[in-house]
Design an enzyme around this catalytic site. Structure first.
Site, PDB file in Angstrom:
ATOM      1  N   ASP A 181      -3.770  -1.062-127.112  1.00  0.00           N
ATOM      2  CA  ASP A 181      -4.230  -0.153-126.065  1.00  0.00           C
ATOM      3  C   ASP A 181      -5.713   0.165-126.127  1.00  0.00           C
ATOM      4  OD1 ASP A 181      -1.848   0.297-124.412  1.00  0.00           O
ATOM      5  OD2 ASP A 181      -0.987   1.028-126.270  1.00  0.00           O
ATOM      6  N   TRP A 186       9.863   2.652-118.599  1.00  0.00           N
ATOM      7  CA  TRP A 186       9.682   2.002-119.901  1.00  0.00           C
ATOM      8  C   TRP A 186      10.390   2.868-120.945  1.00  0.00           C
ATOM      9  CZ3 TRP A 186       7.261   4.019-124.327  1.00  0.00           C
ATOM     10  CH2 TRP A 186       7.349   3.161-125.449  1.00  0.00           C
ATOM     11  N   HIS A 207       2.345  -6.601-124.202  1.00  0.00           N
ATOM     12  CA  HIS A 207       3.745  -6.580-124.629  1.00  0.00           C
ATOM     13  C   HIS A 207       4.354  -7.941-124.911  1.00  0.00           C
ATOM     14  CE1 HIS A 207       4.747  -2.301-123.011  1.00  0.00           C
ATOM     15  NE2 HIS A 207       3.675  -2.347-123.776  1.00  0.00           N
ATOM     16  N   ASP A 223      -3.168   0.479-118.337  1.00  0.00           N
ATOM     17  CA  ASP A 223      -2.379   1.163-119.364  1.00  0.00           C
ATOM     18  C   ASP A 223      -3.008   0.969-120.737  1.00  0.00           C
ATOM     19  OD1 ASP A 223      -0.519   2.481-120.831  1.00  0.00           O
ATOM     20  OD2 ASP A 223       1.002   0.906-120.745  1.00  0.00           O
ATOM     21  N   HIS A 231       0.604  -3.784-115.904  1.00  0.00           N
ATOM     22  CA  HIS A 231      -0.093  -2.817-116.743  1.00  0.00           C
ATOM     23  C   HIS A 231      -1.173  -3.615-117.443  1.00  0.00           C
ATOM     24  CE1 HIS A 231       2.775   0.832-117.463  1.00  0.00           C
ATOM     25  NE2 HIS A 231       2.307   0.761-116.229  1.00  0.00           N
ATOM     26  N   LYS A 236       9.158  -5.063-123.394  1.00  0.00           N
ATOM     27  CA  LYS A 236       8.260  -4.999-124.537  1.00  0.00           C
ATOM     28  C   LYS A 236       8.783  -5.891-125.653  1.00  0.00           C
ATOM     29  CE  LYS A 236       5.505  -1.689-127.026  1.00  0.00           C
ATOM     30  NZ  LYS A 236       5.109  -0.318-127.226  1.00  0.00           N
ATOM     31  N   GLU A 255       9.817  -2.155-117.273  1.00  0.00           N
ATOM     32  CA  GLU A 255       8.774  -2.739-118.129  1.00  0.00           C
ATOM     33  C   GLU A 255       9.342  -3.157-119.482  1.00  0.00           C
ATOM     34  OE1 GLU A 255       5.668   0.055-119.042  1.00  0.00           O
ATOM     35  OE2 GLU A 255       4.438  -1.443-120.070  1.00  0.00           O
ATOM     36  N   ASP A 289      -0.151  -4.430-129.624  1.00  0.00           N
ATOM     37  CA  ASP A 289      -0.193  -3.623-128.396  1.00  0.00           C
ATOM     38  C   ASP A 289      -1.120  -2.439-128.635  1.00  0.00           C
ATOM     39  OD1 ASP A 289       0.581  -2.581-125.912  1.00  0.00           O
ATOM     40  OD2 ASP A 289       2.274  -1.510-126.781  1.00  0.00           O
ATOM     41  N   ASP A 311       3.236  -5.917-118.771  1.00  0.00           N
ATOM     42  CA  ASP A 311       2.139  -5.281-119.501  1.00  0.00           C
ATOM     43  C   ASP A 311       1.586  -6.356-120.434  1.00  0.00           C
ATOM     44  OD1 ASP A 311       0.798  -4.012-121.716  1.00  0.00           O
ATOM     45  OD2 ASP A 311       1.642  -2.097-121.092  1.00  0.00           O
TER      46      ASP A 311
HETATM   47  C1  RNT Z   1       4.354   1.427-123.876  1.00  0.00           C
HETATM   48  C2  RNT Z   1       4.273   1.014-122.445  1.00  0.00           C
HETATM   49  C3  RNT Z   1       4.207   2.136-121.446  1.00  0.00           C
HETATM   50  C4  RNT Z   1       3.337   3.295-121.881  1.00  0.00           C
HETATM   51  C5  RNT Z   1       3.086   4.334-120.813  1.00  0.00           C
HETATM   52  C6  RNT Z   1       2.460   5.563-121.370  1.00  0.00           C
HETATM   53  O1  RNT Z   1       4.225   0.388-124.739  1.00  0.00           O
HETATM   54  O2  RNT Z   1       3.182   0.165-122.274  1.00  0.00           O
HETATM   55  O3  RNT Z   1       3.845   1.648-120.217  1.00  0.00           O
HETATM   56  O4  RNT Z   1       2.104   2.828-122.356  1.00  0.00           O
HETATM   57  O5  RNT Z   1       4.241   4.591-120.149  1.00  0.00           O
HETATM   58 ZN    ZN Z   2       2.656  -0.361-120.242  1.00  0.00          ZN
END
Ligand code: RNT
Ligand code: ZN
Length: 421
Positions: free
Chosen positions: A293, A182, A259, A323, A283, A225, A223, A291, A256
């Protein structure tokens, strides 16, 4: 839990053709990749300054792990509260170099030996990620797409180095390692050139993946985004970019669920991706407005993701990974909550009579489909979950949290002075 509650649940589910023992056994086989970075707010052991790259851990809850020993202890605590055997997901910044400063493009398998020992002793698999953020050469959030050839080269070398680390993980542990790339690359404001950076990213990836590595040991994923903080107008590694790149180059797209646009659902993407890709890595996170988290909940979207995996018969084709990085609550509680919620969602999905529901759809009997689906929500799911936990000797319901509170009292207050790893 009393045997009779489980027996009652088993009977209720059996009446709609669902075998609870089979569901528990299937769930017991599933590995989730536990992300090491929840333990220290994506800090790592380089002491290279603060988190950058358009991602942020918010909160300042006391007791975060400051070195490898503390992080490993916390991971052990988490694993003791999560049913089953899992994988551990490591980022390059968690290399254990014994105090020596090693540039990221010079990292080698030996810098991750301690993680391999840790994994071997616990029967875990390991996954790996190059770290293309929190670094002076990523200060402007341009790495593999940088117009500065020296910068681009550094990150290409880093990604190559980490593929070798991943291969080493796979070889040593006998469990395939997932290497996920990523990058944060993008711009805050409208770019004057959208093509150039993507062309450079494509060239960089071509170089990184030139070296062929046995897929038995290493699987490469990319990955995408939508945007990052401070990078709102343009992301080089967009979903379309990576879907096309992966399709052309026999790579794998990682999804993810934080994203995408707020109303765009990864659950709906899974069946489409499964028709064209052998593997789908995920993820799993909880996006709250962006995003963000946050720790994963047992909410509608995670249930929907799990349903798609189960009803597409893809339990062995989806790599589950977490993640998120929430620093506003006890980090261990955040970790355990997310792991257990993913497992709960999968169990929930495994306890549905999918064949019958599909038949109702095909017959066009949508009234019955709606009514049966709603009734299913009141089946004694919690009793099957309790049975799953007791089978794996981990505490069920709130007892696990009592043990986290105890750990917080016993261990976390000692983390006041800075220790070296
Ligand atoms: C960031 C991505 C990525 C990170 C990790 C730490 O937006 O989701 O996967 O969260 O690599
Ligand atoms: Zn991620």
């Amino acid at each position: 839990m009393s045997e009779s509650r489980y027996e009652y649940a088993k009977h209720r589910y059996a009446s709609i053709g669902v075998d609870t023992d089979a569901a528990i056994n299937a769930l017991s086989e599933l590995k989730i990749s536990l992300h090491c970075w929840q333990g220290d707010d994506v800090g790592g052991f380089e002491n290279s300054g603060s988190l950058s790259g358009g991602i942020a851990a918010t909160g300042n809850y006391p007791g975060k792990a400051r070195n490898a020993v503390e992080l490993m202890n916390d991971i052990d605590k988490v694993l003791s509260l999560v049913p089953g055997k899992h994988k551990l997901n490591i980022h390059a910044i968690y290399a254990i170099t014994g105090g020596e400063k090693v540039a990221r493009n010079k990292l080698e398998p030996k810098h991750f030996e301690k993680w391999v020992d840790f994994a071997k002793q616990r029967g875990l698999g390991l996954d790996i990620n190059p770290t293309l953020f929190s670094h002076p050469l990523a200060a402007d959030s341009l790495t593999l797409s940088s117009p500065d050839e020296k910068v681009r080269r550094f990150w290409i070398e880093h990604c190559k180095a980490m593929r070798r680390v991943g291969e080493y993980f796979g070889r040593e542990l006998g469990i395939t390692c997932v290497n996920n790339i990523w990058i944060p690359d993008g711009y805050k404001d409208l770019p004057a050139d959208r093509l150039g950076p993507r062309r450079r990213l494509k060239d960089s990836l071509d170089e990184i993946f030139e070296e062929k590595i046995d897929k038995q040991y290493l699987v490469d994923t990319v990955e995408s985004k939508l945007f990052g903080i401070g990078l709102e107008s343009y992301t080089v590694g967009s979903h379309e970019f990576y879907m096309n790149y992966a399709a052309k180059n026999k790579l794998i797209c990682l999804l993810d669920n934080g994203h995408f646009h707020a109303t765009e659902l990864v659950s709906d993407k899974i069946p489409s991706m499964l028709l064209f890709s052998e593997i789908i890595p995920l993820h799993i996170t909880r996006d709250v407005r962006w995003d963000s988290d946050h720790a994963v909940l047992f909410d509608d979207e995670i249930k929907e993701i799990a349903k798609e995996i189960v009803r597409c018969n893809a339990l062995d084709r989806v790599y589950l990974g977490l993640d998120y990085f929430d620093a506003s609550i006890n980090r261990i509680a955040a970790w355990v909550t997310g792991m257990r919620n993913v497992q709960k969602a999968l169990l929930y999905a495994l306890l549905m009579p999918h064949a019958q529901l599909k038949q109702l759809q095909d017959k066009g009997d949508f009234s019955r489909l709606l009514v049966v689906s709603e009734e299913l929500k009141f089946y004694p799911f919690a009793d099957v979950w309790e049975r799953f936990c007791s089978k794996h000797n981990v505490p069920s319901s709130k007892k696990w949290f009592d043990s986290v509170v105890q750990y917080e009292k016993d261990v976390l207050p000692k983390r006041i002075t800075i220790k070296k790893c």
